[in-house]
Design a protein around this motif. Structure first.
Motif, PDB file in Angstrom:
ATOM      1  N   UNK A  65       0.861  -1.190   0.000  1.00 18.30           N
ATOM      2  CA  UNK A  65       0.000   0.000   0.000  1.00 18.30           C
ATOM      3  C   UNK A  65       0.896   1.238   0.000  1.00 18.30           C
ATOM      4  N   UNK A  66       0.312   2.384  -0.252  1.00 20.54           N
ATOM      5  CA  UNK A  66       1.069   3.632  -0.238  1.00 20.54           C
ATOM      6  C   UNK A  66       1.676   3.865   1.150  1.00 20.54           C
ATOM      7  N   UNK A  67       0.903   3.570   2.182  1.00 25.19           N
ATOM      8  CA  UNK A  67       1.415   3.737   3.544  1.00 25.19           C
ATOM      9  C   UNK A  67       2.603   2.837   3.827  1.00 25.19           C
ATOM     10  N   UNK A  68       2.529   1.601   3.349  1.00 22.40           N
ATOM     11  CA  UNK A  68       3.653   0.679   3.540  1.00 22.40           C
ATOM     12  C   UNK A  68       4.876   1.147   2.758  1.00 22.40           C
ATOM     13  N   UNK A  94      11.206  14.917   6.142  1.00 17.31           N
ATOM     14  CA  UNK A  94      10.029  14.358   5.478  1.00 17.31           C
ATOM     15  C   UNK A  94       9.272  15.485   4.784  1.00 17.31           C
ATOM     16  N   UNK A  95       9.128  15.376   3.475  1.00 15.76           N
ATOM     17  CA  UNK A  95       8.441  16.390   2.684  1.00 15.76           C
ATOM     18  C   UNK A  95       7.016  15.941   2.406  1.00 15.76           C
ATOM     19  N   UNK A  96       6.048  16.597   3.045  1.00 14.88           N
ATOM     20  CA  UNK A  96       4.627  16.289   2.868  1.00 14.88           C
ATOM     21  C   UNK A  96       4.367  14.777   2.940  1.00 14.88           C
ATOM     22  N   UNK A  97       4.776  14.132   4.030  1.00 16.77           N
ATOM     23  CA  UNK A  97       4.714  12.669   4.089  1.00 16.77           C
ATOM     24  C   UNK A  97       3.306  12.077   4.112  1.00 16.77           C
ATOM     25  N   UNK A  98       2.303  12.866   4.449  1.00 14.30           N
ATOM     26  CA  UNK A  98       0.955  12.298   4.557  1.00 14.30           C
ATOM     27  C   UNK A  98       0.078  12.590   3.348  1.00 14.30           C
ATOM     28  N   UNK A  99       0.644  13.191   2.325  1.00 11.96           N
ATOM     29  CA  UNK A  99      -0.139  13.631   1.173  1.00 11.96           C
ATOM     30  C   UNK A  99      -1.019  12.535   0.574  1.00 11.96           C
ATOM     31  N   UNK A 100      -0.523  11.303   0.511  1.00 15.45           N
ATOM     32  CA  UNK A 100      -1.295  10.226  -0.127  1.00 15.45           C
ATOM     33  C   UNK A 100      -1.697   9.130   0.859  1.00 15.45           C
ATOM     34  N   UNK A 101      -1.643   9.420   2.161  1.00 18.63           N
ATOM     35  CA  UNK A 101      -1.934   8.393   3.154  1.00 18.63           C
ATOM     36  C   UNK A 101      -3.376   8.452   3.645  1.00 18.63           C
ATOM     37  N   UNK A 146      -6.225   7.946   6.789  1.00 12.58           N
ATOM     38  CA  UNK A 146      -6.199   8.390   8.184  1.00 12.58           C
ATOM     39  C   UNK A 146      -5.462   7.390   9.070  1.00 12.58           C
ATOM     40  N   UNK A 147      -5.700   6.092   8.878  1.00 16.97           N
ATOM     41  CA  UNK A 147      -5.033   5.065   9.687  1.00 16.97           C
ATOM     42  C   UNK A 147      -3.523   5.053   9.414  1.00 16.97           C
ATOM     43  N   UNK A 148      -3.138   5.215   8.153  1.00 21.15           N
ATOM     44  CA  UNK A 148      -1.722   5.250   7.807  1.00 21.15           C
ATOM     45  C   UNK A 148      -1.042   6.477   8.418  1.00 21.15           C
ATOM     46  N   UNK A 149      -1.765   7.595   8.490  1.00 18.38           N
ATOM     47  CA  UNK A 149      -1.221   8.805   9.121  1.00 18.38           C
ATOM     48  C   UNK A 149      -0.975   8.554  10.605  1.00 18.38           C
ATOM     49  N   UNK A 174       5.234   6.102  14.495  1.00 18.28           N
ATOM     50  CA  UNK A 174       6.621   5.808  14.118  1.00 18.28           C
ATOM     51  C   UNK A 174       7.501   7.036  14.336  1.00 18.28           C
ATOM     52  N   UNK A 175       6.996   8.210  13.996  1.00 19.30           N
ATOM     53  CA  UNK A 175       7.756   9.444  14.221  1.00 19.30           C
ATOM     54  C   UNK A 175       8.056   9.607  15.713  1.00 19.30           C
ATOM     55  N   UNK A 176       7.051   9.392  16.548  1.00 23.92           N
ATOM     56  CA  UNK A 176       7.266   9.508  18.005  1.00 23.92           C
ATOM     57  C   UNK A 176       8.292   8.486  18.481  1.00 23.92           C
ATOM     58  N   UNK A 177       8.243   7.282  17.941  1.00 18.77           N
ATOM     59  CA  UNK A 177       9.202   6.235  18.293  1.00 18.77           C
ATOM     60  C   UNK A 177      10.618   6.648  17.873  1.00 18.77           C
ATOM     61  N   UNK A 178      10.757   7.176  16.660  1.00 19.33           N
ATOM     62  CA  UNK A 178      12.069   7.618  16.183  1.00 19.33           C
ATOM     63  C   UNK A 178      12.626   8.721  17.071  1.00 19.33           C
TER      64      UNK A 178
END
Length: 173
Positions: free
Chosen positions: A76-79, A98-105, A107-110, A116-120
């Motif tokens: 998927x796009x999110x994967x 990250x440049x506009x990382x959620x543009x094609x995700x 809601x669940x993928x966001x 993941x961002x918080x984990x990083x």
């Protein structure tokens, strides 16, 4: 004085970029994409066991349920976004842009991306998150920097500003 950093130099100091348009080869596996250009070898032959185990470690770090052997075109796009993040981790990046990382995700993928961002961040990796989506910016950022027409305008703590001020700085009114 102006100085420039090449992509290779940026990688050497631990900076990676994830662009809006994915930089993946669809007919290769997740593992091959993550280590493209730096496949582990043994006597000049790809060490597939090492490739898959190294990839699995990164995927486990991100708590992703993706098989390293999966062909990227099947994701998927999110994967695919998560594979891009994995590529950054494979180079031991300390800063990920990250440049506009959620543009094609979705809601669940966001939500998964934000986790993941918080984990990083909890592991000492800094994220520079470029977006026009105010709700996202206020949800995940510590600081906001506004640029307008390629010029620096202002940096402020997220907790010290609000939506109206940021929009005003963005549009210049």
């Amino acid at each position: 004085k102006v100085s420039f950093t090449t992509t290779k130099e940026a990688q050497n100091i631990g900076i990676s970029m994830i662009y809006q348009e994915f930089n993946l080869v669809p007919h290769l596996s997740v593992a091959e994409n993550i280590y493209l250009g730096k496949l582990p070898t043994n006597k000049g032959i790809v060490d597939w066991n090492k490739l898959y185990s190294s990839t699995q470690k990164i995927l486990d770090t991100l708590q992703l349920k993706i098989d390293p052997r999966t062909i990227v075109a099947e994701l998927s796009v999110g994967e695919m976004q998560m594979v891009e993040i994995s590529k950054c981790l494979s180079t031991d990046s300390k800063v990920i842009i990250m440049d506009e990382p959620t543009a094609a995700l979705t809601e669940q993928e966001i939500l998964t991306l934000f986790d993941i961002i918080k984990n990083l961040i909890s592991h000492g990796i800094s994220i520079i998150y470029i977006s026009h989506r105010m709700d996202e910016i206020f949800e995940i950022s510590d600081r906001i920097t506004v640029f307008r027409d390629g010029k620096y305008i202002k940096t402020m703590k997220t907790s010290d500003t609000n939506y109206d001020e940021v929009v005003s700085l963005m549009v210049g009114q």
